[in-house]
Design a protein around this motif. Structure first.
Motif, PDB file in Angstrom:
ATOM      1  N   TRP A  88      -8.324  -4.658  -3.234  1.00 47.13           N
ATOM      2  CA  TRP A  88      -8.521  -5.700  -2.489  1.00 47.13           C
ATOM      3  C   TRP A  88      -9.619  -5.859  -1.642  1.00 47.13           C
ATOM      4  O   TRP A  88     -10.501  -4.792  -1.465  1.00 47.13           O
ATOM      5  CB  TRP A  88      -7.266  -6.209  -1.521  1.00 47.13           C
ATOM      6  CG  TRP A  88      -7.216  -4.796  -0.427  1.00 47.13           C
ATOM      7  CD1 TRP A  88      -6.054  -3.831  -0.617  1.00 47.13           C
ATOM      8  CD2 TRP A  88      -7.826  -4.536   0.624  1.00 47.13           C
ATOM      9  NE1 TRP A  88      -6.195  -3.150   0.205  1.00 47.13           N
ATOM     10  CE2 TRP A  88      -7.115  -3.529   1.014  1.00 47.13           C
ATOM     11  CE3 TRP A  88      -8.679  -5.177   1.490  1.00 47.13           C
ATOM     12  CZ2 TRP A  88      -7.250  -2.937   2.454  1.00 47.13           C
ATOM     13  CZ3 TRP A  88      -9.088  -4.700   2.814  1.00 47.13           C
ATOM     14  CH2 TRP A  88      -8.471  -3.371   3.079  1.00 47.13           C
ATOM     15  N   LEU A 120      -7.676 -10.252  -4.580  1.00 48.72           N
ATOM     16  CA  LEU A 120      -6.663  -9.127  -4.786  1.00 48.72           C
ATOM     17  C   LEU A 120      -6.525  -8.902  -6.326  1.00 48.72           C
ATOM     18  O   LEU A 120      -6.276  -9.898  -7.164  1.00 48.72           O
ATOM     19  CB  LEU A 120      -5.444  -9.410  -4.319  1.00 48.72           C
ATOM     20  CG  LEU A 120      -4.125  -8.546  -4.625  1.00 48.72           C
ATOM     21  CD1 LEU A 120      -4.324  -7.225  -4.030  1.00 48.72           C
ATOM     22  CD2 LEU A 120      -2.913  -9.088  -3.982  1.00 48.72           C
ATOM     23  N   ALA A 125       0.847  -1.010   0.039  1.00 49.43           N
ATOM     24  CA  ALA A 125       0.096   0.041   0.121  1.00 49.43           C
ATOM     25  C   ALA A 125       0.905   1.171   0.127  1.00 49.43           C
ATOM     26  O   ALA A 125       1.815   1.173   0.471  1.00 49.43           O
ATOM     27  CB  ALA A 125      -1.077  -0.132   1.241  1.00 49.43           C
ATOM     28  N   TYR A 126       0.311   2.282  -0.494  1.00 47.46           N
ATOM     29  CA  TYR A 126       1.241   3.629  -0.556  1.00 47.46           C
ATOM     30  C   TYR A 126       0.219   4.640  -0.745  1.00 47.46           C
ATOM     31  O   TYR A 126      -0.878   4.745  -1.229  1.00 47.46           O
ATOM     32  CB  TYR A 126       2.071   3.581  -1.893  1.00 47.46           C
ATOM     33  CG  TYR A 126       1.525   2.409  -2.838  1.00 47.46           C
ATOM     34  CD1 TYR A 126       0.412   2.584  -3.560  1.00 47.46           C
ATOM     35  CD2 TYR A 126       2.265   1.451  -3.110  1.00 47.46           C
ATOM     36  CE1 TYR A 126       0.145   1.735  -4.848  1.00 47.46           C
ATOM     37  CE2 TYR A 126       2.118   0.238  -4.026  1.00 47.46           C
ATOM     38  CZ  TYR A 126       0.591   0.650  -4.689  1.00 47.46           C
ATOM     39  OH  TYR A 126       0.379  -0.673  -5.569  1.00 47.46           O
ATOM     40  N   SER A 133      -4.819   0.945  -3.153  1.00 46.49           N
ATOM     41  CA  SER A 133      -4.023   1.696  -3.379  1.00 46.49           C
ATOM     42  C   SER A 133      -3.594   1.993  -4.690  1.00 46.49           C
ATOM     43  O   SER A 133      -3.391   1.158  -5.517  1.00 46.49           O
ATOM     44  CB  SER A 133      -2.590   1.281  -2.621  1.00 46.49           C
ATOM     45  OG  SER A 133      -2.987   1.221  -1.224  1.00 46.49           O
ATOM     46  N   VAL A 134      -3.162   3.205  -5.061  1.00 37.71           N
ATOM     47  CA  VAL A 134      -2.674   3.402  -6.284  1.00 37.71           C
ATOM     48  C   VAL A 134      -1.328   4.534  -6.319  1.00 37.71           C
ATOM     49  O   VAL A 134      -1.118   5.321  -5.520  1.00 37.71           O
ATOM     50  CB  VAL A 134      -3.642   4.208  -7.237  1.00 37.71           C
ATOM     51  CG1 VAL A 134      -4.092   5.249  -6.907  1.00 37.71           C
ATOM     52  CG2 VAL A 134      -2.879   3.967  -9.017  1.00 37.71           C
ATOM     53  N   LYS A 135      -0.243   4.209  -7.211  1.00 34.00           N
ATOM     54  CA  LYS A 135       0.792   4.967  -7.456  1.00 34.00           C
ATOM     55  C   LYS A 135       1.132   5.594  -8.793  1.00 34.00           C
ATOM     56  O   LYS A 135       0.704   4.504  -9.816  1.00 34.00           O
ATOM     57  CB  LYS A 135       2.039   4.565  -6.611  1.00 34.00           C
ATOM     58  CG  LYS A 135       2.426   3.117  -7.030  1.00 34.00           C
ATOM     59  CD  LYS A 135       3.724   2.720  -6.256  1.00 34.00           C
ATOM     60  CE  LYS A 135       4.012   1.371  -6.694  1.00 34.00           C
ATOM     61  NZ  LYS A 135       5.376   0.947  -5.849  1.00 34.00           N
ATOM     62  N   GLY A 141       1.323  -3.384 -11.992  1.00 30.90           N
ATOM     63  CA  GLY A 141       1.195  -3.736 -10.534  1.00 30.90           C
ATOM     64  C   GLY A 141       1.132  -2.563  -9.300  1.00 30.90           C
ATOM     65  O   GLY A 141       1.326  -2.775  -8.480  1.00 30.90           O
ATOM     66  N   SER A 142       0.977  -1.355 -10.035  1.00 29.16           N
ATOM     67  CA  SER A 142       0.811  -0.338  -9.274  1.00 29.16           C
ATOM     68  C   SER A 142      -0.359   0.365  -8.605  1.00 29.16           C
ATOM     69  O   SER A 142      -0.643   1.149  -8.096  1.00 29.16           O
ATOM     70  CB  SER A 142       1.823   1.035  -9.468  1.00 29.16           C
ATOM     71  OG  SER A 142       2.947   0.642 -10.036  1.00 29.16           O
ATOM     72  N   TRP A 143      -1.638  -0.462  -8.858  1.00 27.93           N
ATOM     73  CA  TRP A 143      -2.950  -0.316  -8.689  1.00 27.93           C
ATOM     74  C   TRP A 143      -3.328  -1.663  -7.972  1.00 27.93           C
ATOM     75  O   TRP A 143      -3.423  -2.579  -8.675  1.00 27.93           O
ATOM     76  CB  TRP A 143      -3.656   0.374  -9.749  1.00 27.93           C
ATOM     77  CG  TRP A 143      -4.938   0.778  -9.410  1.00 27.93           C
ATOM     78  CD1 TRP A 143      -5.506   0.808  -8.173  1.00 27.93           C
ATOM     79  CD2 TRP A 143      -5.656   1.594 -10.176  1.00 27.93           C
ATOM     80  NE1 TRP A 143      -6.855   1.474  -8.227  1.00 27.93           N
ATOM     81  CE2 TRP A 143      -7.147   1.809  -9.504  1.00 27.93           C
ATOM     82  CE3 TRP A 143      -5.738   1.501 -11.780  1.00 27.93           C
ATOM     83  CZ2 TRP A 143      -8.129   2.281  -9.914  1.00 27.93           C
ATOM     84  CZ3 TRP A 143      -7.177   2.279 -12.292  1.00 27.93           C
ATOM     85  CH2 TRP A 143      -8.297   2.665 -11.707  1.00 27.93           C
ATOM     86  N   ARG A 144      -3.625  -1.599  -6.644  1.00 29.02           N
ATOM     87  CA  ARG A 144      -4.221  -2.819  -5.973  1.00 29.02           C
ATOM     88  C   ARG A 144      -5.554  -2.647  -5.520  1.00 29.02           C
ATOM     89  O   ARG A 144      -5.805  -1.502  -4.806  1.00 29.02           O
ATOM     90  CB  ARG A 144      -3.209  -2.918  -4.691  1.00 29.02           C
ATOM     91  CG  ARG A 144      -1.762  -3.481  -5.189  1.00 29.02           C
ATOM     92  CD  ARG A 144      -0.898  -3.497  -4.126  1.00 29.02           C
ATOM     93  NE  ARG A 144      -1.393  -4.273  -2.992  1.00 29.02           N
ATOM     94  CZ  ARG A 144      -0.823  -5.482  -2.659  1.00 29.02           C
ATOM     95  NH1 ARG A 144      -0.154  -5.781  -3.789  1.00 29.02           N
ATOM     96  NH2 ARG A 144      -1.590  -6.097  -1.699  1.00 29.02           N
ATOM     97  N   PRO A 176      -2.585 -10.929   1.135  1.00 30.16           N
ATOM     98  CA  PRO A 176      -2.918 -12.327   1.095  1.00 30.16           C
ATOM     99  C   PRO A 176      -1.759 -13.423   0.888  1.00 30.16           C
ATOM    100  O   PRO A 176      -0.855 -12.745   0.546  1.00 30.16           O
ATOM    101  CB  PRO A 176      -4.069 -12.330  -0.054  1.00 30.16           C
ATOM    102  CG  PRO A 176      -3.473 -11.126  -1.096  1.00 30.16           C
ATOM    103  CD  PRO A 176      -3.045 -10.132  -0.118  1.00 30.16           C
TER     104      PRO A 176
END
Lengths: 190, 220
Positions: free
Chosen positions: B210, B52, A132-133, B118-120, B205-208, A156
């Motif tokens: 879940w 996820l 997370a960021y 989360s996103v960057k 892979g920079s946007w998650r 997970p």
């Protein structure tokens, strides 16, 4: 010929078998083992791996323009030895596999010389992956003392010995004193 | 023999002396079944379903130079959600990886979920004081459709303003989703911005996104 139950193997005598104290002892032991097995599952459900750690007495000095791992002073609770300051005061170490919810909240107990942005991340295994960021990019003069930041991640499929840490990076000059709290709890065994 | 309790256990009286073995067998099997049911229920409760989703490819988020406003109603932005195809990487335990319109078997099970995203991103040219907004919410199928803002359930968002913090940014948001109406098809994340000076780019892979099931709402 004695029999046993299909799931937990509780032994019992059949019609032609001798019934004596030994048979009763085996029977009771079988019951004990079965109950203990279910209690183990129950324990995982009612008391999952979880920990809460804090830095609230002496603020950590974070330097500008350098990704820094947050460090902690003490733990509020820890059901699975997730936090071991003898190894590191900057991480959780997973002991029991599963999927975890991780949170970190902190505040700047004072301002650095200048401050234009703050970035926070929850990272896995010393930066192999970021879970997370978040970044606050308010610009110089917009931050105040006691600005609070909070971030949360669901991770997970963590396995034993995975490491969770919390990174802070700010742009500006000087050092920023930080206090904060991190928590982790396993929400799923899978 | 006399049955006692509610787990199929029994006790014998003096007249049942010859039934010791049978009594022990019956009690052992009843205990076995009762413990097995309890163990299975607890094991199932311990293995909460989760999902996820991450973006498999780089995403370029439009610079809004053609207009639009920040928010989930009628705006230009990008979405991330569980779907078929190669644009997302999905891992899950017990939740559908794909929604099919009108197929209730692909809906999310009813209950309370914890959802988050989360996103960057990076950008080449920043517009001062422009907004970036990340949202996460449940999507409901209403009247056979999921395309309108009225389909959103439990929306959470976080936003930040571009100032002079360089050419990167990140946002994170978490909330609770209630799917007990029985028509939630998945959780979705939405990202938009008003940086008219140029696009924002989200690398793979920079946007998650879940989500994890917490419980029925009666028991969590």
């Amino acid at each position: 010929m004695p029999g046993s139950t299909p799931i937990y193997g509780i032994p019992y005598p059949c019609n032609a078998d001798t019934i004596n104290s030994g048979v009763f002892a085996s029977y009771a032991q079988g019951m004990q083992t079965a109950i203990s097995s279910v209690r183990t599952v129950q324990s995982g459900l009612l008391r999952p791996p979880a920990a809460l750690i804090r830095r609230s007495t002496v603020a950590q000095s974070i330097p500008a323009a350098a990704t820094t791992n947050a460090t902690f002073e003490y733990e509020g609770y820890d059901t699975d030895n997730l936090y071991d300051p003898a190894v590191s005061n900057a991480q959780f170490q997973i002991r029991t596999a599963g999927s975890y919810l991780i949170s970190y909240g902190y505040s700047a107990s004072g301002l650095p010389t200048t401050l234009t942005s703050i970035r926070t991340a929850i990272v896995l295994n010393a930066g192999v992956a970021e879970l997370a960021y978040s970044k606050s990019d308010e610009g110089a003069g917009a931050f105040n003392v006691d600005n609070e930041f909070w971030i949360s991640a669901y991770a997970p499929g963590l396995i034993r010995n995975d490491l969770i840490s919390f990174q802070i990076f700010f742009t500006g000059t000087g050092n920023m004193p930080v206090i904060g709290t991190a928590s982790i709890v396993r929400l799923s065994t899978t | 023999m006399t049955q006692i309790g509610s787990h199929g256990l029994s006790c014998i009286s003096d007249s049942d002396y010859a039934a010791y073995a049978l009594s022990m067998q019956c009690n052992a099997q009843a205990a076995d079944a009762a413990l097995d049911a309890d163990g299975d229920a607890m094991a199932a409760a311990s293995a909460r379903p989760w999902i996820l989703v991450t973006n498999a490819n780089s995403i370029v988020v439009d610079d809004q130079s053609g207009g639009g406003t920040v928010g989930p109603n009628g705006v230009v932005g990008e979405v991330l959600y569980p779907q078929a195809g190669s644009s997302v990487v999905t891992s899950t335990n017990g939740l559908p990886t794909q929604f099919l319109l009108g197929d209730p078997s692909t809906f999310w099970p009813e209950g309370i979920y914890l959802i988050g995203a989360s996103v960057k991103w990076s950008l080449a040219a920043a517009t001062a004081d422009s907004i970036r907004q990340l949202s996460v919410y449940g999507m409901r199928q209403i009247n056979g459709s999921i395309v309108y803002s009225t389909n959103y359930q439990d929306l959470y968002h976080d936003e930040d303003y571009q100032n002079d913090g360089g050419n990167t940014g990140a946002l994170s948001v978490t909330g609770l989703l209630d799917t007990r109406l029985g028509d939630t098809v998945y959780a979705q994340s939405f990202f938009t911005h008003t940086n008219v000076a140029g696009d924002l780019t989200i690398s793979p892979g920079s946007w998650r996104l879940w989500a994890t099931y917490l419980g029925t709402g009666l028991t969590i």
